[in-house]
Design a protein around this motif. Structure first.
Motif, mmCIF file in Angstrom:
data_model
loop_
_atom_site.group_PDB
_atom_site.id
_atom_site.type_symbol
_atom_site.label_atom_id
_atom_site.label_comp_id
_atom_site.label_asym_id
_atom_site.label_seq_id
_atom_site.Cartn_x
_atom_site.Cartn_y
_atom_site.Cartn_z
ATOM 1 N N ALA A 131 4.322 23.359 79.899
ATOM 2 C CA ALA A 131 5.729 23.200 79.626
ATOM 3 C C ALA A 131 6.636 24.117 79.120
ATOM 4 C CB ALA A 131 6.237 21.851 78.861
ATOM 5 N N THR A 132 5.776 25.022 78.057
ATOM 6 C CA THR A 132 6.712 26.098 77.381
ATOM 7 C C THR A 132 6.043 27.362 77.875
ATOM 8 O OG1 THR A 132 4.957 25.635 75.703
ATOM 9 C CG2 THR A 132 7.057 24.488 75.292
ATOM 10 N N ALA A 133 5.078 27.448 78.593
ATOM 11 C CA ALA A 133 4.300 28.539 79.133
ATOM 12 C C ALA A 133 3.870 29.666 77.850
ATOM 13 C CB ALA A 133 5.285 29.309 79.970
ATOM 14 N N ARG A 136 12.030 35.562 83.566
ATOM 15 C CA ARG A 136 11.022 36.062 83.456
ATOM 16 C C ARG A 136 10.271 36.005 81.959
ATOM 17 N NH1 ARG A 136 12.256 39.366 87.998
ATOM 18 N NH2 ARG A 136 11.543 38.606 89.786
ATOM 19 N N GLU A 137 11.410 36.380 81.222
ATOM 20 C CA GLU A 137 10.939 36.369 79.700
ATOM 21 C C GLU A 137 10.598 35.134 79.299
ATOM 22 O OE1 GLU A 137 14.208 38.616 77.677
ATOM 23 O OE2 GLU A 137 13.682 40.471 78.513
ATOM 24 N N ALA A 138 11.096 34.057 79.735
ATOM 25 C CA ALA A 138 10.980 32.738 79.227
ATOM 26 C C ALA A 138 9.431 32.341 79.859
ATOM 27 C CB ALA A 138 12.027 31.555 79.938
ATOM 28 N N GLY A 139 8.960 33.058 80.735
ATOM 29 C CA GLY A 139 7.595 32.948 81.045
ATOM 30 C C GLY A 139 7.530 32.173 82.538
ATOM 31 N N TRP A 140 8.540 31.994 83.165
ATOM 32 C CA TRP A 140 8.508 31.271 84.499
ATOM 33 C C TRP A 140 8.586 32.489 85.510
ATOM 34 C CZ3 TRP A 140 13.673 29.015 82.221
ATOM 35 C CH2 TRP A 140 13.308 28.254 81.175
ATOM 36 N N ARG A 141 8.061 31.948 86.612
ATOM 37 C CA ARG A 141 8.027 32.721 87.857
ATOM 38 C C ARG A 141 9.191 32.615 88.487
ATOM 39 N NH1 ARG A 141 3.000 31.336 90.394
ATOM 40 N NH2 ARG A 141 2.679 30.028 88.361
ATOM 41 N N LEU A 142 9.558 33.586 89.317
ATOM 42 C CA LEU A 142 11.076 33.533 90.106
ATOM 43 C C LEU A 142 10.945 34.290 91.373
ATOM 44 C CD1 LEU A 142 14.018 32.732 89.473
ATOM 45 C CD2 LEU A 142 14.550 35.369 89.360
ATOM 46 N N ALA A 176 -3.399 43.736 85.459
ATOM 47 C CA ALA A 176 -3.161 42.677 84.792
ATOM 48 C C ALA A 176 -4.364 42.060 84.066
ATOM 49 C CB ALA A 176 -2.651 41.599 85.415
ATOM 50 N N VAL A 177 -5.763 42.008 84.802
ATOM 51 C CA VAL A 177 -6.675 41.343 84.039
ATOM 52 C C VAL A 177 -7.257 42.321 83.130
ATOM 53 C CG1 VAL A 177 -9.125 40.947 84.732
ATOM 54 C CG2 VAL A 177 -7.436 40.333 86.285
ATOM 55 N N SER A 178 -6.988 43.536 83.141
ATOM 56 C CA SER A 178 -7.664 44.344 82.037
ATOM 57 C C SER A 178 -6.556 44.205 80.809
ATOM 58 C CB SER A 178 -7.590 45.898 82.484
ATOM 59 O OG SER A 178 -6.815 46.643 82.191
ATOM 60 N N PRO A 204 5.034 38.436 81.029
ATOM 61 C CA PRO A 204 5.080 37.327 82.008
ATOM 62 C C PRO A 204 4.097 37.383 82.948
ATOM 63 C CG PRO A 204 7.381 38.249 81.682
ATOM 64 C CD PRO A 204 6.322 39.048 80.952
ATOM 65 N N ARG A 205 3.499 38.588 83.379
ATOM 66 C CA ARG A 205 2.422 38.686 84.305
ATOM 67 C C ARG A 205 1.130 38.048 83.963
ATOM 68 N NH1 ARG A 205 2.726 43.090 89.006
ATOM 69 N NH2 ARG A 205 3.632 41.798 90.353
#
Ligand code: CA
Length: 224
Positions: A137-139, A21-27, A193-195, A152-153
């Motif tokens: 590619a790198t998020a 998640r820290e890498a910016g990918w979803r899991l 998350a939006v705010s 991440p979110r």
């Protein structure tokens, strides 16, 4: 990027989950072959991280199923079984790479990146809207060339909005896409998350506005 982790050790699943998640990918994280098959049928993944010793069988059997049904889906086997014979068996069963426990999280990430470089998501073009750029590619998000660090979110949210820039993205679609297996995103969590994203975008020299369309959803729109 969306990864599927099949690992029955809660401790390792938690550690890898954080790293991913820290890498910016979803899991999506599951603990058995049966749940992995369900997850694969439900969503598209860019990479599978597969443990071999699973409570309902041998991960190699799942690997053979994946090879039959999702020919091009990369699979990284993560296991304590590290003998030469076992590595060869794993690679012959269709694994793209093989990582023996214990391993350093930086090597784990580097191997993930190497496999994700070939995924269809990584080949998608960089998204742009009003001076914002998001590289799938790198998020990574940047504004006029300056990186904008996001949790991440919010990173996943801005990617979805940029994909549909100039169009309203329905709340329900955002909730569903941002939900991870076993952890659904509620309407409140989406609003939060939006705010947060809005606050991050506000001080930037961007011409993109995050617009709320009441009762429908959100839209990222570049000023004319
Ligand atoms: Ca195991």
């Amino acid at each position: 990027m969306r990864l599927l982790l099949v690992e029955d050790s809660a401790r390792l699943a938690e550690l890898l989950g954080e790293t991913v998640r820290e890498a910016g990918w979803r899991l999506d994280a599951v603990t058995s072959i049966a749940d992995a098959e369900a997850a694969l049928a439900l969503s598209e993944h860019d990479l599978v991280l597969l443990d071999l010793g699973l409570p309902d069988g041998n991960g190699l059997d799942l690997l053979r199923t994946i090879r039959r049904q999702h020919k091009d889906l990369p699979v990284l086997v993560i296991t304590a079984r590290g003998s030469i014979e076992e590595r060869i068996e794993g690679l012959d069963a269709g694994a793209d790479d093989y990582l023996v426990k214990p391993f350093h999280h930086r090597e784990f990430l580097a191997r993930c990146r190497a496999m994700l470089r070939r995924s269809p998501t990584a080949l998608q073009p960089v998204l742009e809207c009003g001076g914002l750029r998001f590289d799938p590619a790198t998020a990574e998000l940047s504004c006029d060339g300056v990186p904008v660090p996001l949790p991440p979110r919010e990173r996943a949210l801005v990617e979805l909005l940029m994909r549909d820039a100039g169009r309203v993205v329905q709340k329900r679609k955002l909730e569903l896409t941002l939900s991870e297996f076993g952890e659904e995103m509620t309407a409140n969590a989406l609003e939060l998350a939006v705010s947060r994203l809005r606050k991050k975008l506000q001080p930037l020299p961007t011409r993109a506005n995050l617009v709320t369309v009441r009762g429908v959803g959100y839209m990222l729109q570049a000023e004319a």
